[in-house]
Design a protein around this motif. Structure first.
Motif, PDB file in Angstrom:
ATOM      1  N   ARG A 140       0.839  -1.205   0.000  1.00 25.86           N
ATOM      2  CA  ARG A 140       0.000   0.000   0.000  1.00 25.86           C
ATOM      3  C   ARG A 140       0.873   1.255   0.000  1.00 25.86           C
ATOM      4  O   ARG A 140       0.588   2.234  -0.700  1.00 25.86           O
ATOM      5  N   PHE A 141       1.922   1.214   0.792  1.00 23.54           N
ATOM      6  CA  PHE A 141       2.812   2.376   0.901  1.00 23.54           C
ATOM      7  C   PHE A 141       3.424   2.718  -0.456  1.00 23.54           C
ATOM      8  O   PHE A 141       3.386   3.884  -0.898  1.00 23.54           O
ATOM      9  N   VAL A 142       3.977   1.722  -1.133  1.00 22.39           N
ATOM     10  CA  VAL A 142       4.616   1.954  -2.431  1.00 22.39           C
ATOM     11  C   VAL A 142       3.605   2.470  -3.447  1.00 22.39           C
ATOM     12  O   VAL A 142       3.861   3.434  -4.185  1.00 22.39           O
ATOM     13  N   GLN A 143       2.423   1.841  -3.496  1.00 25.19           N
ATOM     14  CA  GLN A 143       1.398   2.270  -4.446  1.00 25.19           C
ATOM     15  C   GLN A 143       0.985   3.720  -4.201  1.00 25.19           C
ATOM     16  O   GLN A 143       0.844   4.512  -5.147  1.00 25.19           O
ATOM     17  N   ASN A 144       0.790   4.073  -2.944  1.00 21.40           N
ATOM     18  CA  ASN A 144       0.335   5.424  -2.612  1.00 21.40           C
ATOM     19  C   ASN A 144       1.416   6.469  -2.876  1.00 21.40           C
ATOM     20  O   ASN A 144       1.111   7.597  -3.299  1.00 21.40           O
ATOM     21  N   VAL A 145       2.669   6.122  -2.627  1.00 22.98           N
ATOM     22  CA  VAL A 145       3.755   7.052  -2.920  1.00 22.98           C
ATOM     23  C   VAL A 145       3.879   7.259  -4.423  1.00 22.98           C
ATOM     24  O   VAL A 145       3.976   8.396  -4.909  1.00 22.98           O
ATOM     25  N   LEU A 146       3.865   6.169  -5.201  1.00 23.53           N
ATOM     26  CA  LEU A 146       4.000   6.283  -6.654  1.00 23.53           C
ATOM     27  C   LEU A 146       2.845   7.065  -7.265  1.00 23.53           C
ATOM     28  O   LEU A 146       3.019   7.774  -8.269  1.00 23.53           O
ATOM     29  N   ALA A 147       1.665   6.950  -6.666  1.00 24.48           N
ATOM     30  CA  ALA A 147       0.492   7.657  -7.193  1.00 24.48           C
ATOM     31  C   ALA A 147       0.663   9.177  -7.131  1.00 24.48           C
ATOM     32  O   ALA A 147       0.028   9.909  -7.901  1.00 24.48           O
TER      33      ALA A 147
ATOM     34  N   PHE B  42       8.199   9.831  -7.446  1.00 26.21           N
ATOM     35  CA  PHE B  42       9.190   8.762  -7.480  1.00 26.21           C
ATOM     36  C   PHE B  42       8.997   7.989  -8.777  1.00 26.21           C
ATOM     37  O   PHE B  42       7.860   7.723  -9.185  1.00 26.21           O
ATOM     38  N   LYS B  43      10.100   7.586  -9.414  1.00 27.81           N
ATOM     39  CA  LYS B  43       9.996   6.995 -10.749  1.00 27.81           C
ATOM     40  C   LYS B  43       9.562   5.538 -10.729  1.00 27.81           C
ATOM     41  O   LYS B  43       8.913   5.064 -11.661  1.00 27.81           O
ATOM     42  N   ASP B  44       9.933   4.791  -9.663  1.00 22.99           N
ATOM     43  CA  ASP B  44       9.566   3.375  -9.646  1.00 22.99           C
ATOM     44  C   ASP B  44       9.624   2.836  -8.223  1.00 22.99           C
ATOM     45  O   ASP B  44      10.024   3.546  -7.277  1.00 22.99           O
ATOM     46  N   GLU B  45       9.230   1.581  -8.065  1.00 27.71           N
ATOM     47  CA  GLU B  45       9.176   0.951  -6.750  1.00 27.71           C
ATOM     48  C   GLU B  45      10.552   0.913  -6.089  1.00 27.71           C
ATOM     49  O   GLU B  45      10.672   1.133  -4.879  1.00 27.71           O
ATOM     50  N   LYS B  46      11.586   0.623  -6.868  1.00 28.63           N
ATOM     51  CA  LYS B  46      12.929   0.538  -6.291  1.00 28.63           C
ATOM     52  C   LYS B  46      13.339   1.856  -5.649  1.00 28.63           C
ATOM     53  O   LYS B  46      13.927   1.887  -4.553  1.00 28.63           O
ATOM     54  N   ALA B  47      13.038   2.969  -6.306  1.00 28.29           N
ATOM     55  CA  ALA B  47      13.392   4.282  -5.757  1.00 28.29           C
ATOM     56  C   ALA B  47      12.679   4.524  -4.430  1.00 28.29           C
ATOM     57  O   ALA B  47      13.265   5.072  -3.488  1.00 28.29           O
TER      58      ALA B  47
END
Length: 685
Positions: free
Chosen positions: A197-204, A208-213
């Protein structure tokens, strides 16, 4: 031919001059427009909102601002002007969940539980950050950080009305906040569902360019905040409304001043040969790297928790002397500031003082060694050496100067008789005479809104006033590894000090802040960087009407053998607005003004006497208008125990007839009625 060439050069010089002049004029215009723009937020409520549920049962249905010389736009500017604090990536703070709960960490209820003040969305605060939380941009990245307002905006509640006090001491539990934040970041790393959830919400949010970042930064800032918590673990719990800010500033400077050479020596002295062999396999890459910033942080990643603690004990000092957040009205008018009068307010003093504060609240410190010399290093005292230290950082000197200027128009709040019970005029009159006898020799009276007011620090040596010595002692006696500042000179009131391998932490801090101030903002293009840097320092120096001067009161003077003797003392400041600043004494060890006029109970004192409480509760905002201070019983807050080292409530017992006046005389102890009379007068200041 020659005449034509000279004419051509003349035209070019004139063109370059006009371009340069035009650029300067443009920057001045842009600066003026920017200042006007920043004062556009005129929300009449100043963004204040109410909280439905309070952990200590406080209840308020409206917020009232007291008259302190600021318009709504000025309060909001103070809340939302960055000083260069970078706690963690901004998008992380917006979407991070509480550990163990599927609720935002930044929710109003959670923020209020740490006793920061929730806000609604306004023009200058579209994401509804709490008071004193702000977006900072540094080297193209966005961070959430703290402003002065986070620790210096207060609120007291009475019968459903929240009285918001600009410049007042916050009730914040910063250590609890950082601990909770660290747990939330750890959960986001380790729990697969939370991480997803954290990664999805940050990327939204699109930054940030991608999950790794995202995951790379999550790991980096989790480690950084965990390292900060380990370094600053204190045997003395702070609770609400207190912080050992100087202890933490000292530690931040010692962490970032550390050199690879000194760290290598410390590791060799700390660990057994077997441990060292294991640690150095990976540590060697860090120690031999040209990237020297965050070197302690990167070494800590390679250590177990127990090893981190052992390393901490070798490098850092325990920040175990928490004090109340100082109130800010009259600060620009003081000759010396801080509880122990450590910082001079003359000349460029406020810029250096505030730079140290930003270092303490997570300013990014990209300090690194570089070949040759620079103008900044020359100004900072490094001379024309073959190498110098670039003290590049996120510290926003321009805004620090403007914040200090803004504070010059802030004044203390009057007792609000439309909210609180009216002052008893007869008691007040009797109390005035008592104030002259018991208080006036140290606490001078001023006109709170006089633009020409000045406040001379009246210092009392610790041995005379008798209050807890821990804060003053730490400030004077703490030492640390000098790292990159070694072999540099620092000026003191009694001469220059040459920084040795280990040196007083106050000296290392002074050298570091001087060099940070001497380094222009790296985020600006070349001409703007140097123009703004020069303008701000010149303006700050010549616009500051406070000149270097001698302290007042009774204290031990600095000498070449003891250059910090004078800060083994505490400052008595003017008491205007004192009603809104409890708990009292520098360490917050006395809950109310009435209690401050009582003696501390000692062995042999009669059991039926009236004494200062040795234990009381802290955390509630509900106000006691009789004793004057936040309520300290009847709820389960933080238990303040005065038996804990650093928490003593002894000393300053003038009204109890136990502490002599500066002239050596000891007036008789007050009766209960006299104490109530004096409290009534103190309400009116």
């Amino acid at each position: 031919m020659m005449k034509s060439l000279c004419s051509c050069l003349h035209v070019r010089r004139k063109t370059l001059f006009l371009w340069f002049l035009g650029l300067i004029v443009l920057m001045v215009i842009v600066g003026a427009i920017s200042r006007i723009y920043q004062f556009w937020d005129k929300d009449p409520d100043r963004g204040a909102t109410v909280v439905k549920q309070d952990i200590f049962g406080d209840s308020f249905t409206k917020v009232k601002y007291l008259e302190q010389g600021w318009q709504p736009s000025e309060s909001l500017w103070f809340y939302t002007t960055t000083q260069g604090s970078d706690l963690l990536p901004y998008d992380f703070f917006l979407v991070l969940e509480q550990a163990g709960k599927r609720e935002p960490f930044r929710s109003d209820d959670n923020i209020n539980a740490y006793r920061y003040l929730p806000q609604k969305a306004t023009f200058s605060n579209p994401d509804a950050l709490p008071v004193g939380f702000v977006k900072d941009t540094y080297k193209g990245k966005q961070y959430v950080g703290l402003t002065c307002a986070a620790c210096h905006t207060g609120q007291l509640n009475y019968k459903g009305t929240g009285m918001r006090i600009d410049g007042g001491p916050a009730g914040a539990d910063m250590t609890g906040f950082i601990t909770g934040l660290s747990k939330a970041l750890y959960t986001a790393q380790e729990d697969p569902e939370v991480r997803k959830r954290f990664v999805q919400n940050v990327l939204a949010l699109g930054n940030f360019k991608d999950e790794k970042a995202v995951l790379d930064d999550l790991k980096k800032y989790s480690q950084r905040i965990n390292t900060y918590s380990v370094i600053n673990r204190s045997p003395t719990e702070y609770g609400y409304a207190r912080l050992d800010a100087f202890g933490r500033i000292y530690n931040r400077v010692l962490e970032h001043a550390m050199s690879a050479r000194q760290l290598r020596t410390i590791l060799q002295d700390t660990f057994t040969p077997e441990e060292l062999e294991s640690v150095m396999k990976d540590a060697e890459n860090v120690l031999s790297s040209n990237q020297r910033d965050h070197i302690v942080d990167r070494i800590s990643e390679l250590l177990t928790v127990k090893q981190q603690l052992r390393l901490r004990n070798q490098i850092f000092n325990p920040p175990d002397a928490p004090v109340s957040y100082p109130f800010l009205w009259d600060i620009p008018q003081h000759d010396y500031v801080q509880w122990n009068g450590l910082a001079s307010n003359g000349g460029l003093g406020p810029v250096g003082r505030n730079t140290g504060e930003v270092i303490g609240v997570f300013g990014t410190l990209d300090w690194r060694e570089e070949p040759g010399f620079s103008l900044s290093s020359l100004i900072g005292g490094w001379g024309l050496s073959k190498t110098h230290i670039n003290f590049e950082s996120s510290v926003n000197v321009r805004n620090l100067r403007r914040i200090e200027q803004q504070l010059s128009s802030l004044h203390s709040p009057d007792w609000p008789e439309d909210v609180l019970p009216p002052i008893d005029k007869e008691r007040r009159l009797r109390g005035r005479h008592l104030f002259t006898t018991y208080c006036a020799s140290c606490h001078s009276e001023i006109q709170r809104d006089d633009p020409d007011r000045r406040i001379v620090a009246s210092m009392s040596r610790v041995s005379s006033v008798g209050t807890d010595p821990k804060m003053a002692s730490n400030g004077a006696k703490y030492v640390g590894w000098s790292g990159i500042t070694r072999n540099q000179y620092v000026s003191t009131d009694v001469g220059n000090v040459l920084i040795d391998q280990r040196a007083p932490a106050a000296v290392i801090l002074t050298k570091a802040t001087l060099n940070v101030v001497a380094t222009p903002d790296p985020d600006k293009f070349f001409l703007q960087r140097w123009y703004e840097w020069a303008y701000d320092l010149v303006f700050a120096f010549f616009n500051n009407e406070i000149q270097p001067s001698m302290k007042g009161g009774g204290y031990d003077p600095d000498t070449t053998a003891s250059p910090f003797a004078s800060i083994m003392a505490y400052k008595a400041r003017s008491l205007n607005g004192i009603w809104a600043t409890g708990p009292y004494l520098h360490n917050g060890s006395v809950p109310t003004l009435y209690d401050l006029l009582l003696p501390k109970r000692r062995p042999g004192d009669p059991a039926n006497g009236e004494y200062r409480p040795d234990k009381f509760q802290v955390g509630a905002r509900e106000f006691d208008p009789v004793k004057v201070g936040p309520v300290s019983t009847g709820y389960k807050g933080f238990t303040y125990d005065t038996a804990v080292k650093g928490n003593s409530n002894a000393g300053h017992e003038y009204a109890a007839g136990r502490t002599p006046q500066p002239n050596g005389e000891t007036p008789p102890p007050m009766t209960k009625e006299q104490r109530l009379d004096l409290v009534e007068y103190l309400k009116s200041l």
